[in-house]
Motif scaffolding. Structure first.
Motif, short mmCIF file in Angstrom:
data_model
loop_
_atom_site.label_atom_id
_atom_site.label_comp_id
_atom_site.label_asym_id
_atom_site.label_seq_id
_atom_site.Cartn_x
_atom_site.Cartn_y
_atom_site.Cartn_z
N GLU A 10 30.75 19.48 9.65
CA GLU A 10 29.37 19.71 10.03
C GLU A 10 28.49 19.78 8.79
OE1 GLU A 10 27.13 23.65 11.41
OE2 GLU A 10 28.67 23.00 12.81
N LYS A 43 24.44 18.61 31.11
CA LYS A 43 24.61 18.79 29.67
C LYS A 43 25.03 17.53 28.92
CE LYS A 43 25.83 23.63 30.06
NZ LYS A 43 26.80 24.66 29.74
N SER A 44 24.99 16.36 29.56
CA SER A 44 25.40 15.15 28.85
C SER A 44 24.73 13.89 29.40
CB SER A 44 26.92 14.98 28.92
OG SER A 44 27.32 14.68 30.24
N ASN A 55 28.99 8.71 24.89
CA ASN A 55 28.72 10.01 25.48
C ASN A 55 27.93 10.88 24.50
OD1 ASN A 55 30.24 9.65 27.92
ND2 ASN A 55 32.07 9.82 26.67
N THR A 57 26.67 14.75 24.34
CA THR A 57 26.81 16.04 24.99
C THR A 57 25.95 17.07 24.28
OG1 THR A 57 29.08 15.49 25.59
CG2 THR A 57 28.45 17.81 25.73
N PHE A 58 25.23 17.86 25.06
CA PHE A 58 24.37 18.90 24.52
C PHE A 58 25.09 20.22 24.65
CE2 PHE A 58 21.78 15.51 26.24
CZ PHE A 58 21.04 15.16 25.12
N ASN A 59 25.23 20.92 23.53
CA ASN A 59 25.96 22.18 23.49
C ASN A 59 24.96 23.32 23.36
OD1 ASN A 59 27.60 24.34 22.98
ND2 ASN A 59 28.80 23.32 21.41
N GLU A 60 25.04 24.31 24.24
CA GLU A 60 24.11 25.43 24.21
C GLU A 60 24.37 26.38 23.04
OE1 GLU A 60 23.68 27.56 27.85
OE2 GLU A 60 23.82 25.74 29.04
N LYS A 61 25.54 26.29 22.46
CA LYS A 61 25.93 27.21 21.40
C LYS A 61 24.96 27.16 20.21
CE LYS A 61 29.93 28.24 18.55
NZ LYS A 61 31.30 27.83 18.25
N GLY A 62 24.69 26.00 19.68
CA GLY A 62 23.70 25.74 18.62
C GLY A 62 23.47 26.82 17.59
#
Length: 65
Positions: A10, A43-44, A55, A57-62
């Motif tokens: 990352e 979410k995707s 694909n 994908t959206f992650n809420e964790k952020g």
């Protein structure tokens, strides 16, 4: 301003680079086509082309904003 830590998987990149990558991806996926098959869930987003799938994908964790 404190420098943000980065890991091997990352790192931070400029928003402009991300915009360029998505613009180029759109151009390549849609080249020579009038329509593209795509689906969206909560979410995707999935885009189907040439027997493959892209694909996103959206992650809420952020992180912190």
């Amino acid at each position: 301003m404190k420098k943000q830590p980065q890991s091997a998987r990352e790192r931070y990149v400029s928003a402009e680079k991300i915009q360029q990558v998505f613009a180029q991806l759109g151009i390549e996926l849609c080249a020579g086509r009038k329509r593209i098959r795509a689906t969206q869930s909560e979410k995707s987003i999935s885009i189907y082309v040439n027997g493959g799938t892209v694909n996103i994908t959206f992650n809420e964790k952020g992180g912190k904003v």
